[in-house]
Write a protein that holds these residues in place. Structure first.
Motif, PDB file in Angstrom:
ATOM      1  N   ILE A 195      55.170  18.181   4.291  1.00 23.28           N
ATOM      2  CA  ILE A 195      55.756  18.474   5.599  1.00 23.28           C
ATOM      3  C   ILE A 195      56.315  19.889   5.549  1.00 23.28           C
ATOM      4  O   ILE A 195      56.571  20.437   4.474  1.00 23.28           O
ATOM      5  N   MET A 196      56.492  20.481   6.725  1.00 19.11           N
ATOM      6  CA  MET A 196      57.063  21.822   6.807  1.00 19.11           C
ATOM      7  C   MET A 196      58.583  21.712   6.927  1.00 19.11           C
ATOM      8  O   MET A 196      59.102  20.784   7.549  1.00 19.11           O
ATOM      9  N   VAL A 197      59.268  22.669   6.338  1.00 21.82           N
ATOM     10  CA  VAL A 197      60.733  22.630   6.280  1.00 21.82           C
ATOM     11  C   VAL A 197      61.310  23.403   7.456  1.00 21.82           C
ATOM     12  O   VAL A 197      61.076  24.612   7.584  1.00 21.82           O
ATOM     13  N   PRO A 198      62.071  22.748   8.335  1.00 20.15           N
ATOM     14  CA  PRO A 198      62.647  23.455   9.488  1.00 20.15           C
ATOM     15  C   PRO A 198      63.787  24.376   9.071  1.00 20.15           C
ATOM     16  O   PRO A 198      64.437  24.167   8.037  1.00 20.15           O
TER      17      PRO A 198
ATOM     18  N   GLU B  13      66.165  16.436  15.588  1.00 21.10           N
ATOM     19  CA  GLU B  13      65.256  15.422  15.024  1.00 21.10           C
ATOM     20  C   GLU B  13      64.484  15.994  13.829  1.00 21.10           C
ATOM     21  O   GLU B  13      64.263  15.303  12.823  1.00 21.10           O
ATOM     22  N   LEU B  14      64.069  17.250  13.924  1.00 27.16           N
ATOM     23  CA  LEU B  14      63.341  17.881  12.817  1.00 27.16           C
ATOM     24  C   LEU B  14      64.236  18.030  11.597  1.00 27.16           C
ATOM     25  O   LEU B  14      63.788  17.800  10.462  1.00 27.16           O
ATOM     26  N   HIS B  15      65.469  18.416  11.805  1.00 22.68           N
ATOM     27  CA  HIS B  15      66.382  18.589  10.667  1.00 22.68           C
ATOM     28  C   HIS B  15      66.805  17.243  10.078  1.00 22.68           C
ATOM     29  O   HIS B  15      67.116  17.165   8.880  1.00 22.68           O
ATOM     30  N   ALA B  16      66.803  16.210  10.883  1.00 24.85           N
ATOM     31  CA  ALA B  16      67.103  14.868  10.364  1.00 24.85           C
ATOM     32  C   ALA B  16      65.875  14.221   9.728  1.00 24.85           C
ATOM     33  O   ALA B  16      65.974  13.160   9.123  1.00 24.85           O
TER      34      ALA B  16
ATOM     35  N   VAL C   6      61.532  13.329  12.869  1.00 23.08           N
ATOM     36  CA  VAL C   6      60.287  13.914  13.356  1.00 23.08           C
ATOM     37  C   VAL C   6      59.903  15.008  12.377  1.00 23.08           C
ATOM     38  O   VAL C   6      60.769  15.761  11.915  1.00 23.08           O
ATOM     39  N   VAL C   7      58.606  15.090  12.023  1.00 21.24           N
ATOM     40  CA  VAL C   7      58.161  16.057  11.019  1.00 21.24           C
ATOM     41  C   VAL C   7      56.944  16.825  11.530  1.00 21.24           C
ATOM     42  O   VAL C   7      56.207  16.355  12.400  1.00 21.24           O
ATOM     43  N   ARG C   8      56.737  17.992  10.967  1.00 26.40           N
ATOM     44  CA  ARG C   8      55.561  18.822  11.264  1.00 26.40           C
ATOM     45  C   ARG C   8      54.728  18.881   9.996  1.00 26.40           C
ATOM     46  O   ARG C   8      55.220  19.267   8.934  1.00 26.40           O
TER      47      ARG C   8
END
Length: 350
Positions: free
Chosen positions: A157-160, A62-65, A68-70
């Motif tokens: 946003i932070m980059v996973p 989800e983070l890479h798609a 969902v973001v941080r």
């Protein structure tokens, strides 16, 4: 009147701590209105304790798609939210973030925000990379102040990465590539907060979000909200159709990570955390320790110690409950957090 246990069970139900949610990662992150994510691992553990059948790769994907973001959000701290919630929440929290940035004197904040946006449009950068570039544009400035202002004022946003918990110690930040909501609703945010943390009041929501001046907003929504009272006589608000199970509803053992929402969502935390234990859980340097719940209330803290291929879950109890109550859930937590360990054990600390 709501008893303390009524409040406890209502909040646990909304936090999916009475029964794990059946659904997707994005669904549970949305239902919680985000999870605090100051460090990479805790949000994974926070989702694990709330979502049935959760696997680490589910959140990683989800983070890479970017579904969902941080990102910096509530209370000017890092949170994990859905992309749709980022678009809605970020404009509403702009004043909170700007207020955090403006603690430094002698900074042209509008110029810093514009410069940061321009520099980050070139691609993701860590703040160790961005700060010198900002300093070159603002000679004589303080690099830390410039970097912090950029982080608070510019939607980021932070980059996973492919790291185990999706983010390295020094993460890159990027422009979100998400259209922010041009007309976000503060009343909508109140409803989202109550859905995840209610029954509650404006002081509770301010503690969670950092937003002030919420009293008139709650008062103006009285035709849409239920007005209740707790055992101390405090006025609380709630959504009319929100779950409020009885105070004697069963509550299973649950392990919560550092900085968990449940410890940070209310001005009065006694619905889950007794006053005599608050100083142990929330430290003087504002770290919020990992805790576990027995019968719905914080009964101790925990930490994982790794030595070679062996992992230990060390619990420090506040109560006299038998430690055997923790065995099943604790070992499941340890298996999730340390899947490559060949030896796992639960121990009682001092």
């Amino acid at each position: 009147m709501l008893t303390l246990r009524d409040l406890n069970r209502a909040t646990l139900a909304r936090q999916h701590l009475l029964r794990r949610h059946e659904g997707t990662v994005a669904d549970v992150v949305h239902r919680l209105a985000g999870l605090q994510a100051q460090e990479p691992r805790p949000p994974y553990l926070g989702v694990w304790t709330r979502l049935a059948g959760f696997a680490r790769d589910d959140l990683h994907a989800e983070l890479h798609a970017r579904t969902v973001v941080r990102a910096p959000l509530h209370r000017a701290t890092l949170h994990l939210v859905t992309a749709a919630d980022f678009a809605e929440f970020r404009p509403l929290l702009r004043l909170v973030l700007a207020g955090a940035a403006r603690r430094f004197q002698g900074v042209d904040y509008d110029a810093v925000e514009a410069a940061a946006g321009r520099l980050l449009a070139e691609g993701p950068q860590t703040f160790n990379e961005l700060r010198p570039r900002l300093l070159a544009e603002f000679p004589g400035g303080h690099d830390r102040a410039l970097g912090y202002a950029a982080r608070m004022l510019t939607p980021l946003i932070m980059v996973p990465t492919q790291d185990r918990w999706s983010f390295p110690r020094e993460s890159a930040f990027a422009l979100p590539g998400i259209d922010l909501d041009p007309a976000p609703s503060l009343e909508g945010l109140v409803e989202r907060y109550l859905a995840a943390f209610g029954p509650a009041n404006d002081a509770d929501m301010q503690t969670w979000s950092g937003l002030g001046g919420l009293g008139p907003v709650f008062a103006g929504m009285r035709d849409r909200l239920e007005v209740l009272a707790d055992h101390t006589g405090r006025r609380l608000y709630d959504l009319p159709d929100a779950p409020r199970p009885p105070g004697d509803a069963p509550a299973p053992v649950r392990f919560l990570p550092d900085f968990d929402n449940l410890m940070l969502g209310h001005a009065d935390r006694t619905r889950v955390l007794a006053r005599e234990h608050r100083g142990t859980v929330v430290t003087k340097n504002l770290r919020v320790r990992a805790t576990y719940l027995i019968d719905g209330f914080v009964a101790g803290t925990w930490q994982i110690k790794r030595s070679g291929k062996k992992a230990k879950l060390i619990v420090t109890p506040f109560t006299k409950d038998p430690v055997e109550l923790l065995e099943e859930e604790g070992m499941a937590l340890l298996s999730f957090a340390e899947p490559d360990a060949t030896g796992r054990s639960l121990e009682v600390g001092g």
